[in-house]
Design a protein around this motif. Structure first.
Motif, mmCIF file in Angstrom:
data_model
loop_
_atom_site.group_PDB
_atom_site.id
_atom_site.type_symbol
_atom_site.label_atom_id
_atom_site.label_comp_id
_atom_site.label_asym_id
_atom_site.label_seq_id
_atom_site.Cartn_x
_atom_site.Cartn_y
_atom_site.Cartn_z
ATOM 1 N N ILE A 76 0.832 -1.202 0.000
ATOM 2 C CA ILE A 76 0.000 0.000 0.000
ATOM 3 C C ILE A 76 0.867 1.251 0.000
ATOM 4 O O ILE A 76 0.570 2.244 -0.680
ATOM 5 C CB ILE A 76 -0.948 -0.015 1.218
ATOM 6 N N SER A 77 1.983 1.203 0.727
ATOM 7 C CA SER A 77 2.921 2.321 0.715
ATOM 8 C C SER A 77 3.514 2.522 -0.674
ATOM 9 O O SER A 77 3.712 3.666 -1.120
ATOM 10 C CB SER A 77 4.026 2.075 1.742
ATOM 11 N N SER A 78 3.792 1.441 -1.389
ATOM 12 C CA SER A 78 4.319 1.549 -2.751
ATOM 13 C C SER A 78 3.290 2.161 -3.691
ATOM 14 O O SER A 78 3.637 2.960 -4.571
ATOM 15 C CB SER A 78 4.725 0.162 -3.267
ATOM 16 N N VAL A 79 2.025 1.807 -3.517
ATOM 17 C CA VAL A 79 0.968 2.400 -4.336
ATOM 18 C C VAL A 79 0.916 3.905 -4.128
ATOM 19 O O VAL A 79 0.767 4.692 -5.087
ATOM 20 C CB VAL A 79 -0.393 1.751 -3.995
ATOM 21 N N GLN A 80 1.056 4.354 -2.892
ATOM 22 C CA GLN A 80 1.057 5.783 -2.610
ATOM 23 C C GLN A 80 2.270 6.473 -3.225
ATOM 24 O O GLN A 80 2.173 7.598 -3.727
ATOM 25 C CB GLN A 80 1.014 6.011 -1.107
ATOM 26 N N GLU A 81 3.430 5.810 -3.195
ATOM 27 C CA GLU A 81 4.631 6.390 -3.793
ATOM 28 C C GLU A 81 4.467 6.559 -5.302
ATOM 29 O O GLU A 81 4.936 7.539 -5.889
ATOM 30 C CB GLU A 81 5.831 5.492 -3.489
ATOM 31 N N LEU A 82 3.790 5.614 -5.950
ATOM 32 C CA LEU A 82 3.638 5.651 -7.403
ATOM 33 C C LEU A 82 2.472 6.516 -7.863
ATOM 34 O O LEU A 82 2.368 6.807 -9.064
ATOM 35 C CB LEU A 82 3.433 4.222 -7.931
ATOM 36 N N TYR A 83 1.603 6.932 -6.954
ATOM 37 C CA TYR A 83 0.405 7.683 -7.350
ATOM 38 C C TYR A 83 0.753 8.942 -8.142
ATOM 39 O O TYR A 83 0.264 9.117 -9.274
ATOM 40 C CB TYR A 83 -0.434 8.028 -6.115
ATOM 41 N N PRO A 84 1.583 9.878 -7.631
ATOM 42 C CA PRO A 84 1.884 11.067 -8.429
ATOM 43 C C PRO A 84 2.739 10.771 -9.655
ATOM 44 O O PRO A 84 2.671 11.508 -10.645
ATOM 45 C CB PRO A 84 2.613 11.982 -7.431
ATOM 46 N N PHE A 85 3.539 9.697 -9.620
ATOM 47 C CA PHE A 85 4.369 9.386 -10.773
ATOM 48 C C PHE A 85 3.512 8.949 -11.957
ATOM 49 O O PHE A 85 3.773 9.339 -13.105
ATOM 50 C CB PHE A 85 5.380 8.298 -10.414
ATOM 51 N N LYS A 86 2.499 8.129 -11.708
ATOM 52 C CA LYS A 86 1.638 7.663 -12.787
ATOM 53 C C LYS A 86 0.854 8.811 -13.418
ATOM 54 O O LYS A 86 0.593 8.807 -14.627
ATOM 55 C CB LYS A 86 0.657 6.606 -12.261
ATOM 56 N N ARG A 87 0.496 9.801 -12.624
ATOM 57 C CA ARG A 87 -0.357 10.878 -13.119
ATOM 58 C C ARG A 87 0.417 12.107 -13.578
ATOM 59 O O ARG A 87 0.025 12.771 -14.539
ATOM 60 C CB ARG A 87 -1.363 11.266 -12.031
ATOM 61 N N TYR A 88 1.505 12.412 -12.884
ATOM 62 C CA TYR A 88 2.202 13.669 -13.165
ATOM 63 C C TYR A 88 3.668 13.492 -13.537
ATOM 64 O O TYR A 88 4.278 14.443 -14.026
ATOM 65 C CB TYR A 88 2.103 14.596 -11.947
ATOM 66 N N GLY A 89 4.263 12.330 -13.275
ATOM 67 C CA GLY A 89 5.635 12.102 -13.677
ATOM 68 C C GLY A 89 6.678 12.353 -12.608
ATOM 69 O O GLY A 89 7.866 12.467 -12.933
ATOM 70 N N ILE A 90 6.282 12.408 -11.348
ATOM 71 C CA ILE A 90 7.232 12.617 -10.266
ATOM 72 C C ILE A 90 6.832 11.735 -9.088
ATOM 73 O O ILE A 90 5.641 11.576 -8.793
ATOM 74 C CB ILE A 90 7.287 14.105 -9.843
ATOM 75 N N TYR A 91 7.826 11.148 -8.428
ATOM 76 C CA TYR A 91 7.548 10.258 -7.302
ATOM 77 C C TYR A 91 7.161 11.075 -6.071
ATOM 78 O O TYR A 91 7.563 12.233 -5.907
ATOM 79 C CB TYR A 91 8.760 9.384 -6.985
ATOM 80 N N LEU A 92 6.414 10.427 -5.195
ATOM 81 C CA LEU A 92 5.954 11.102 -3.987
ATOM 82 C C LEU A 92 7.124 11.522 -3.106
ATOM 83 O O LEU A 92 7.088 12.588 -2.489
ATOM 84 C CB LEU A 92 5.018 10.179 -3.205
#
Length: 208
Positions: free
Chosen positions: A43-59
């Motif tokens: 779940i922590s990994s999903v949160q880290e990837l959330y902004p990367f998938k949408r905007y191109g930068i890691y959390l």
């Protein structure tokens, strides 16, 4: 009857598919390289990837900077969610330690105790560890919702704080954040999509 039975089977299948899709999307990262051995880590990994998938930068790159431009009430909710997560994780770990101590004490140093009590104490502590771990999972999900909402709502305000012109399209925004990712992690200079806002001239001093 056959039509009703088919509709009932279809409804059950749709519910199971929805639950499986929600688990796959919300609790497991899409990239296998980000998989972790525990559900809490996934779940922590999903949160880290959330902004990367949408905007191109890691959390981990955007969050230390984004936190400074959040509204006070948003920071307060995030701090409360983070404190609750820390409490549940620590309580789960302490329960496991207590269960180990109880097992050792019950079977090696407590011959005079009743057998039921010697078995019951480790079971109670292990049950507490299981309960607090599941509470930690829910706390991680709740914190993730707050973090994702903060990224969505305040990312453009961060660009304003960095004196970077706001993008006109979602594609332009992704290019900006991708260049910011490279600049933060590898010190690569932007390739042209990041345009700094012109500095405002100082107002002329009033003549006495």
């Amino acid at each position: 009857p056959l039509r009703l039975a088919a509709q009932s089977i279809e409804a059950v299948a749709n519910r199971e598919w929805t639950a499986a899709y929600a688990y796959r999307y919300n609790d497991l990262p899409g990239d296998e390289s980000w998989l972790r051995p525990t559900l809490l880590g996934n779940i922590s990994s999903v949160q880290e990837l959330y902004p990367f998938k949408r905007y191109g930068i890691y959390l981990s790159e955007i969050w230390p900077r984004l936190y400074h431009v959040l509204a006070k009430d948003v920071r307060r909710r995030l701090d409360e969610a983070n404190i609750y997560l820390d409490f549940t994780v620590l309580a789960s770990l302490l329960s496991i330690v207590a269960a180990v101590i109880a097992c050792y004490s019950a079977f090696f140093t407590a011959e005079d105790r009743v057998l039921l009590l010697r078995i019951l104490l480790p079971v109670i502590f292990l049950s507490g560890a299981w309960l607090f771990y599941h509470l930690a999972i829910q706390a991680m999900r709740g914190l993730g919702v707050e973090v994702q909402s903060a990224v969505d709502l305040f990312r453009l305000k961060l660009l304003d704080a960095l004196s970077i012109e706001r993008p006109r399209t979602p594609a332009d925004e992704r290019k900006i954040w991708s260049e910011m990712q490279a600049f933060i992690t590898q010190a690569e200079l932007p390739q042209g999509h990041i345009r700094l806002e012109a500095a405002q001239a100082n107002p002329p001093e009033e003549q006495e």
